[in-house]
Structures are given as C-alpha cells and as structure tokens.
Design a protein around this motif. Structure first.
Motif, PDB file in Angstrom:
ATOM      1  N   CYS A 112       2.519  -1.636  24.589  1.00 55.00           N
ATOM      2  CA  CYS A 112       2.234  -2.743  25.495  1.00 55.00           C
ATOM      3  C   CYS A 112       3.310  -2.941  26.550  1.00 55.00           C
ATOM      4  O   CYS A 112       3.041  -3.533  27.599  1.00 55.00           O
ATOM      5  CB  CYS A 112       2.028  -4.021  24.688  1.00 55.00           C
ATOM      6  SG  CYS A 112       0.430  -4.061  23.832  1.00 55.00           S
ATOM      7  N   ALA A 113       4.522  -2.458  26.299  1.00 52.47           N
ATOM      8  CA  ALA A 113       5.565  -2.524  27.320  1.00 52.47           C
ATOM      9  C   ALA A 113       5.145  -1.785  28.581  1.00 52.47           C
ATOM     10  O   ALA A 113       5.563  -2.140  29.693  1.00 52.47           O
ATOM     11  CB  ALA A 113       6.866  -1.937  26.775  1.00 52.47           C
ATOM     12  N   THR A 114       4.315  -0.772  28.431  1.00 52.32           N
ATOM     13  CA  THR A 114       3.877   0.061  29.558  1.00 52.32           C
ATOM     14  C   THR A 114       3.270  -0.772  30.673  1.00 52.32           C
ATOM     15  O   THR A 114       3.574  -0.583  31.854  1.00 52.32           O
ATOM     16  CB  THR A 114       2.843   1.095  29.079  1.00 52.32           C
ATOM     17  OG1 THR A 114       3.406   1.846  28.012  1.00 52.32           O
ATOM     18  CG2 THR A 114       2.402   2.009  30.208  1.00 52.32           C
ATOM     19  N   VAL A 115       2.390  -1.686  30.312  1.00 49.22           N
ATOM     20  CA  VAL A 115       1.690  -2.491  31.307  1.00 49.22           C
ATOM     21  C   VAL A 115       2.677  -3.356  32.084  1.00 49.22           C
ATOM     22  O   VAL A 115       2.634  -3.443  33.320  1.00 49.22           O
ATOM     23  CB  VAL A 115       0.605  -3.354  30.638  1.00 49.22           C
ATOM     24  CG1 VAL A 115      -0.008  -4.332  31.636  1.00 49.22           C
ATOM     25  CG2 VAL A 115      -0.482  -2.463  30.039  1.00 49.22           C
ATOM     26  N   ALA A 116       3.591  -3.999  31.357  1.00 54.34           N
ATOM     27  CA  ALA A 116       4.579  -4.858  32.005  1.00 54.34           C
ATOM     28  C   ALA A 116       5.433  -4.064  32.980  1.00 54.34           C
ATOM     29  O   ALA A 116       5.655  -4.483  34.131  1.00 54.34           O
ATOM     30  CB  ALA A 116       5.461  -5.515  30.947  1.00 54.34           C
ATOM     31  N   LEU A 117       5.920  -2.917  32.543  1.00 52.28           N
ATOM     32  CA  LEU A 117       6.812  -2.120  33.366  1.00 52.28           C
ATOM     33  C   LEU A 117       6.072  -1.500  34.548  1.00 52.28           C
ATOM     34  O   LEU A 117       6.641  -1.317  35.631  1.00 52.28           O
ATOM     35  CB  LEU A 117       7.474  -1.048  32.508  1.00 52.28           C
ATOM     36  CG  LEU A 117       8.302  -1.619  31.331  1.00 52.28           C
ATOM     37  CD1 LEU A 117       8.823  -0.491  30.452  1.00 52.28           C
ATOM     38  CD2 LEU A 117       9.437  -2.484  31.827  1.00 52.28           C
TER      39      LEU A 117
END
Length: 627
Positions: free
Chosen positions: A476-481
């Motif tokens: 889920c970090a992918t979307v934020a970054l």
C-alpha cells in the motif's frame, strides 16, 4: 452514522481521499474513520495483557499495589504477551504462506495439464529457479520441469525437511546463526502449527522460547511461503519489467465500465484482466452503451497486475471504501486478505456489484463466484458480464471521480534491477562504496486509520532520499509514494546529489516499486545477493526497513522475518506487546545481540528517518566506508 471526530484534512494527505470523505459524509456513508472514532479502546488488549485461550478465563493481567495479578493458570504479563504475539505472528505467516500454496497448486495444474487458463510465461526463470534448487534441467520440457519444481516446493509446507529450499540463498554466516539459535525454518505449516501448540495453556511457558519460535515461524513465511508465491507467480504470469502506469482515483473512467481488483492473489486478477480485455467482452460493453472496460487495482492484487501488466492503481487499503463512494464502480472483485467487511454494504448503497471468488473468504451481501485453476477463465468472463449488466444501473448524478491520474514507473523485480545494472550488482556496490548511494531502505505495507493516511509513507521516503538512501517500496505504500511523484525518474529532483546522479544515469526513480506485500521476499533476497557478493552477512549491510503505517498480522510477520534475517526494522506503531517489559526490551534491544538487528518504534516519520539513517551510517562506518 458516527460523525468523524476530526477535520477531514487531518485524516489524509491525499486530495482524492479528502473529496470522497466529504462525499461519503454528505451521502451518509460510514467509513473506517467513523468506526474508529466510535471505538472504545481496551488498554489490556493494546498492551497484549488480555487472554482468551481457555474458558478458565478470559483473564486480564495487571499489577495492583506492586503485586502482580496472574491469570487463572498462573501466566504472568511476560508469558501472556509472548503467547499473544506468537499467535499474531502465526496468523500473519499462515496468510501469506497460504497464498504461496495457491500459486503452487496452479503451477502444478499447468504441469499436469488440468488447466487451460494458465501457462508458463517465463520459461527462463523456471529453468533458472529449478537449477538453483538442485533440479536437473537439461532436455526437459517446461511442463515436466514445472512439475518437479512444484513437487520440491510442496515439501516446504510439510514437516519432513531440515530446512526450507530457499534457505540456500542465505549467506553462510546467517545460516550458521539460525542453526545455532534453533530458528532455521523447517516446514511452513509445521512452524505455524507448532506455534499454536506452544501457546496452548500448559505447553511453552518461557516467553523467550516463544519469541524465538515466533521468529522461526516468520522466517518460514519470508524464506518460504512468500518467496514461493513471488517466484512462482513470476513463472506463471511473467517476471516484471519496468513500465509506465498511473495512480489515484482519477484512473476511473466516466464513460467506461469500471472494474476494481482487490485482494492479493494474481490467479484471480490476471484472469479477470484477460477477460476484460477480450474482444468479446469489449463488444458487449459497447453494446451496453459504454466506451469500453476499464480495470484498475487496489491493494496488493493491484500491485501484482501493476507490476506485470501496467494496470493503473486506484488506491490502497484506506482508499477501498472511498473508491466505491465515487459512484463510478460497476464491480469490485476480491479474493482474500485486507478486504474490509464493510465493502459489500457500501457497494449496495450504489449500483456496484461486489463479487467474492475464494472458498476461504466469504462476505455476507456479496455474490460468490467460485474460482479454481480449472474454471478461472470461464468464471472471469462471468464476472465481467456482471459488471456490464451493472453499468445500466449507474446514476450519473452520483458519479464523482476526483483528481487527475499521476504517472508512475513500476516493474522493478530483482531481475529487472540486475538488468538495469548491466547484469551484475557491481554498479550498485560501487555506488554504495563511493557514498553516492549511502544505503538502501524498504518502505512497505499497510495504512492504519490511527495515523494520517499516507503522511508517514511520503514524509519518510522524502527524508530518506534526501540523505542519498535509495528506497524500495511494496504494498500500500506504493500508492502513496506514486501520488507524491516519487515513482518516476523526475522524482530524483527531490533526492540528494549522489542518489540524484545515480537515478539520472540509469533513468530510474529514487523509489523503486518492487511489488505486493508478498514480494517483500524480493527485498530480503536482494539483501542476500548483496551480502553474498560482498562476503558479508545481511546484518553487516547498510540497509533498513520500515512499515510506518502498518496494521495487520501479516505486516508483523514481515517485520519479524526482516529482523531475524538481519535487517533493522522501523514500525510506526508498536505491536500489542507493551504490557511486557521483557518482550518489549527483547524486540527493541535484545534481538540485536541475538540476530544482529532489532525493531525501532517511532510514530514521527522525520525522527524515524533519522533512526534509519543513523543505522546505515553505523553500518557504513563498520565497513570502513564514509558515514
């Protein structure tokens, strides 16, 4: 509906999320933040001091007037916390490892000829992996080789081996350490079952012993179930290579039928994608009045098809409800893990169909379409037709798609990283030695409504790359970054001079997307490759990891297998262990002396970046490099 007890701007840094939170509030849709605000938190549970493992209780362990209150069986705080944490790790390890089992079963079906819906897409990786694990490959057809590989890896799930197949990837120093400590993982299911046995009343009553077996259980996931899932998914669906895509709720289309893929298993998402792209289904969509069919991802199954197929990402964990609030989604199809039970109800407030596909994950209010390796293609077409039917019920007056999609670059498998480096790790090693890249940090996993959505992910990454620390990201970090502009080469403008130069030379972002949460196995494998190339242990490397917004049992298992592999790991929130000074001290300090790494807990991402930077500096100094 429970009112959100704080300003919407404080809940998330993302504009698309803020817009949908306002719409949800206006339309009377309850979200995860509303439910959190309505909870009364139990201090005993938060500290790991409640026990419900037998009906002599339930018990709450507490010190009163300087005298420790024991559980009915005599368990003190240390034992109660260790038991609870051990079971927490067992559940997380079982989840990712069961995903791996599903992938083995699918590849085995390909080998046996019992499915026409799947095939070996990366024959080179199949041969390379089989050879690495000691299987003779010369003159063998892919199906025969796949069958032998599956037979070998099936054994990793049982109780008869001394160590898992992928343990051979580790540096010898790490293997020797695990053997000395008695934490070498033997069988994936064995370690989970043994943890459940150990934590039954009247079995293991030594908190340290339980914690060591928790490490062994987590390692059976990282170097077993998750690694199997990653490697065999590459064989079945293709090893990811760099490609362009987009992210945020703006990837939804007003004039198209929107299908959201949510969960974790590429077995379902790949077949849905294939069906949605077929001329037959596109023709049916146009006959229904749509311009076409648009498929987008959520959470980790979204990461899977993003990595391999370039499918755009609509959002992460805390965006799953808000994606439905757009009113533009015809169908959300799910498999398992991280799927909020609230979703079928929210879908019912719109025209959206909610479809489940796994025997393991039934949701009241959903339409269940049972997927297996022998019927996946037909079932995928059935699901896409449900989406086409739903399009007629869309209310244009309730559709609100916020924002403009943000461009991202994805597909950095270990094979792709090596290819970008010219087939060898030498350029990365040279950059580490020169200090152009001072270290590598992983930012992984979840969102948690207790923290401002995506703030910690983005802030931590920006702080790290400023310090010339290359970041790899999963889940889920992918979307934020991606939304923050860090997953494109231009994101290197936000990095320090050394890292910026390396990124510009290679044409890569300062944050590399390496996959779903299962694909954290790529990260520990890359650490092992680096350590082996340098003649070091993983714990000697200038590396660190962070799960700044984690929430799940799986994330705890990932964190523990990273630490047990020798990687210093930051958590944005503590696990439920603070009721035991012994267990807490072991996690934050004691493990350093045992496995060469430990946990750090820090909610402030700027401070967390400082901790990770200090760790990397210390490891560089120990290697005789400039800090």
């Amino acid at each position: 509906m429970t009112e959100i007890e704080m300003n919407i701007e404080s809940l998330t840094i993302c504009d698309d999320a803020r817009q949908m939170l306002r719409k949800a509030k206006a339309e009377g849709i309850e979200t995860v933040w509303d439910r959190l605000a309505g909870q009364k938190h139990c201090t005993f549970c938060e500290q790991g001091l409640s026990c419900q493992k037998c009906v002599m209780g339930p018990c709450r362990i507490v010190a009163k007037g300087g005298k420790v209150k024991l559980g009915v069986c005599g368990a003190d705080a240390d034992l109660t916390v260790a038991r609870n944490f051990g079971r927490f790790i067992a559940a997380g390890s079982a989840s990712h490892s069961d995903h791996g089992r599903d992938v083995i079963e699918t590849l085995a079906a390909v080998a046996e000829g019992t499915t026409r819906d799947f095939e070996v897409r990366d024959e080179q990786k199949l041969a390379r992996l089989a050879g690495e694990l000691g299987i003779a490959t010369e003159g063998k057809e892919p199906k025969a080789l796949a069958g032998e590989l599956c037979a070998l890896l099936y054994q990793d799930f049982c109780s008869r081996s001394k160590e898992l197949s992928f343990v051979r990837r580790l540096p010898e120093k790490r293997r020797a350490l695990w053997n000395k400590l008695g934490i070498t993982p033997r069988g994936i299911d064995r370690e989970v079952v043994e943890m459940m046995h150990r934590t039954h009343m009247g079995v293991d009553s030594d908190p340290v012993s339980i914690c060591l077996h928790a490490a062994r259980t987590a390692l059976s996931d990282g170097w077993g179930g998750s690694m199997i899932a990653t490697e065999l998914s590459d064989i079945l669906f293709g090893t990811p290579t760099p490609r362009a895509s987009q992210v945020n709720l703006g990837v939804l289309k007003k004039d198209q039928i929107n299908i959201l893929l949510h969960g974790h298993s590429p077995i379902v998402s790949e077949t849905i994608l294939a069906a949605a792209r077929s001329p037959e289904m596109i023709a049916k969509a146009k006959a229904a009045g749509a311009a076409g069919i648009n498929v987008a991802g959520l959470c980790c199954t979204g990461n899977e098809v993003l990595m391999r197929q370039g499918v755009p990402m609509a959002g992460n964990h805390l965006m799953t409800e808000l994606a439905l609030v757009t009113g533009a989604v015809e169908l959300m199809v799910v498999d398992y893990q991280c799927i909020m039970p609230s979703l079928p109800h929210i879908a019912s407030c719109y025209h959206t169909r909610f479809v489940t596909t796994s025997d393991k994950a039934h949701f009241p209010g959903a339409t269940h379409v049972d997927f297996h390796f022998d019927n996946a293609g037909a079932k995928a077409r059935e699901v896409v037709e449900l989406a086409i039917e739903a399009f007629a019920g869309r209310d244009p007056g309730r559709v609100d798609i916020p924002g403009t999609p943000v461009e991202i670059m994805t597909g950095f498998s270990n094979e792709a990283v090596l290819a970008a480096l010219g087939g060898t790790l030498d350029p990365l090693i040279d950059a580490l030695k020169s200090g152009a890249v001072r270290g590598v940090a992983a930012i992984v996993g979840c969102n948690n409504p207790k923290q401002q959505h995506d703030y910690s992910h983005v802030t931590l990454a920006r702080e790290l790359i400023k310090k010339n620390i290359l970041v790899v990201a999963t889940g889920c970090a992918t979307v934020a970054l991606g939304k923050a502009g860090l997953l494109v080469p231009a994101g290197a403008d936000q990095a320090g001079e050394g890292l910026r130069g390396v990124c510009n030379a290679l044409g890569i972002p300062p944050v590399l997307h390496v996959g779903s949460c299962v694909d954290n196995s790529r990260i520990i494998h890359l650490c092992a490759l680096l350590a082996n190339a340098l003649g070091l242990d993983i714990s000697d490397l200038p590396v660190a990891a962070s799960a700044p917004e984690w929430y799940s049992e799986k994330a705890a298992a990932i964190g523990l297998y990273a630490v047990a592999s020798g990687v210093y790991t930051h958590l944005g929130l503590p696990p439920n262990i603070l009721g035991s000074e012994m267990v807490t001290k072991l996690a934050l300090e004691g493990l350093e002396d045992v496995v060469g790494a430990s946990f750090a807990v820090e909610i402030d991402p700027v401070a967390a970046a400082g901790l990770m930077d200090a760790r990397i500096s210390a490891k560089r100094t120990a290697l005789g490099l400039s800090a």
